[in-house]
Design a protein around this motif. Sequence first.
Motif, PDB file in Angstrom:
ATOM      1  N   PRO A 112      38.587  76.511  30.617  1.00  0.00           N
ATOM      2  CA  PRO A 112      37.329  77.153  30.269  1.00  0.00           C
ATOM      3  C   PRO A 112      36.403  76.185  29.537  1.00  0.00           C
ATOM      4  O   PRO A 112      36.720  75.049  28.933  1.00  0.00           O
ATOM      5  CB  PRO A 112      37.939  78.050  29.202  1.00  0.00           C
ATOM      6  CG  PRO A 112      39.115  78.296  29.576  1.00  0.00           C
ATOM      7  CD  PRO A 112      39.889  76.841  29.913  1.00  0.00           C
TER       8      PRO A 112
ATOM      9  N   ASP B 117      45.699  75.016  24.123  1.00  0.00           N
ATOM     10  CA  ASP B 117      45.052  75.648  23.200  1.00  0.00           C
ATOM     11  C   ASP B 117      44.543  74.839  21.708  1.00  0.00           C
ATOM     12  O   ASP B 117      43.312  74.902  21.480  1.00  0.00           O
ATOM     13  CB  ASP B 117      45.952  76.626  22.613  1.00  0.00           C
ATOM     14  CG  ASP B 117      46.142  77.826  23.508  1.00  0.00           C
ATOM     15  OD1 ASP B 117      45.468  77.758  24.833  1.00  0.00           O
ATOM     16  OD2 ASP B 117      47.068  78.519  23.659  1.00  0.00           O
TER      17      ASP B 117
ATOM     18  N   ILE C 162      34.800  79.565  23.018  1.00  0.00           N
ATOM     19  CA  ILE C 162      35.460  79.042  24.546  1.00  0.00           C
ATOM     20  C   ILE C 162      35.281  80.246  25.454  1.00  0.00           C
ATOM     21  O   ILE C 162      35.595  81.361  25.133  1.00  0.00           O
ATOM     22  CB  ILE C 162      36.963  78.807  24.150  1.00  0.00           C
ATOM     23  CG1 ILE C 162      37.420  77.788  22.960  1.00  0.00           C
ATOM     24  CG2 ILE C 162      37.608  78.451  25.489  1.00  0.00           C
ATOM     25  CD1 ILE C 162      38.810  77.721  22.775  1.00  0.00           C
ATOM     26  N   SER C 163      34.740  79.949  26.506  1.00  0.00           N
ATOM     27  CA  SER C 163      34.378  80.657  27.468  1.00  0.00           C
ATOM     28  C   SER C 163      35.549  81.110  28.322  1.00  0.00           C
ATOM     29  O   SER C 163      35.669  80.876  29.378  1.00  0.00           O
ATOM     30  CB  SER C 163      33.064  80.150  28.385  1.00  0.00           C
ATOM     31  OG  SER C 163      32.151  80.043  27.469  1.00  0.00           O
ATOM     32  N   LEU C 164      36.405  82.325  27.886  1.00  0.00           N
ATOM     33  CA  LEU C 164      37.349  82.768  28.778  1.00  0.00           C
ATOM     34  C   LEU C 164      36.948  84.113  29.754  1.00  0.00           C
ATOM     35  O   LEU C 164      37.327  85.037  29.738  1.00  0.00           O
ATOM     36  CB  LEU C 164      38.156  83.581  27.635  1.00  0.00           C
ATOM     37  CG  LEU C 164      38.993  82.310  26.630  1.00  0.00           C
ATOM     38  CD1 LEU C 164      39.879  83.140  25.503  1.00  0.00           C
ATOM     39  CD2 LEU C 164      39.679  81.235  27.362  1.00  0.00           C
ATOM     40  N   ASP C 165      35.909  83.409  30.529  1.00  0.00           N
ATOM     41  CA  ASP C 165      35.642  84.321  31.712  1.00  0.00           C
ATOM     42  C   ASP C 165      36.517  84.371  32.841  1.00  0.00           C
ATOM     43  O   ASP C 165      37.463  83.532  33.009  1.00  0.00           O
ATOM     44  CB  ASP C 165      34.191  83.605  32.248  1.00  0.00           C
ATOM     45  CG  ASP C 165      33.062  83.350  31.277  1.00  0.00           C
ATOM     46  OD1 ASP C 165      32.982  84.276  30.223  1.00  0.00           O
ATOM     47  OD2 ASP C 165      32.625  82.423  31.375  1.00  0.00           O
TER      48      ASP C 165
END
Length: 297
Positions: free
Chosen positions: A166, A224, A178-181
Amino acid sequence: MAPPRAPRQTSADDLLNRLGLLTAQARERAELQQARVELAEALQRRMLPASLPNVPGLRTAARYAPARHGLDIGGDWYDGFTLPGGALGFSLGDVQGHDVEAAAFMGQVRIGLRAVAASAADPGEVLSRANDLLLSVDTDLFATCSFLRFDPASWSLESARAGHVPAVWATVDGEYGISLDAGGVPLGMLAGAVYPVTRRPLTKAGAFVLLTDGVVEGPTFPIDEGLSRVARVVREGAGADPGDLAAAVMEVADSTGHADDAAVLVLCHDAAGERAAERAAEAAAERIADIAAEPCG
């Protein structure tokens, strides 16, 4: 029955000769391996862009660091280029493997993304078409990737990712994340794969950062924790020079054990409203200059 033959005595000269032979063979193998690594690293660096595009209100920077796992080299890359119509395209990714073949395949992926991006409607279509292109190549390799499209007219980012780490973002007023797209599978794995697109209006000044797993993951360092550390770095440096921020993010890789090569791509942007005011001022200055240049009488 003949008496047993006495064992041959090994002289000091014999031992020295054998040791010299083994040392020469080991040196030759090491030199061959080192030559292979240097070839892969040179190939990889030559395939990375010499510069990245910038426009008023958007500043970019990137960093790449090879990491030797034994004598191997990886296939990370970053790229940035101008698209038809004035938009900018950016990609960053990681090819499976750590050898010359991975470095060469990385070049194919990067150029393939450039080729399909020129006529694709959005980043999702870019990745989908690049995926089909790579599946047509006779190779067992695959690549994870993120692709961004920056539109200076709407002052927004569109993004899609193919099995990749991400992105991390922050604004100058302290927001970050955090861009968890949603994403799709890595490139080169599944025919007809679909890659969802996320659109982000850049309403606040800040930074958007792409990175490879070599920055945030190590042998005993969970991804993480690495992402959380990068997020804190980006939050603190959202208003900094993009080169300084890219270097600070890359320092996280030093704390992970850096078992893989690593790449970072930073986009630092003004707020949409700030850029609109700048454009209005530029347009007014151009009109004044045109009026001043008109002939008298």
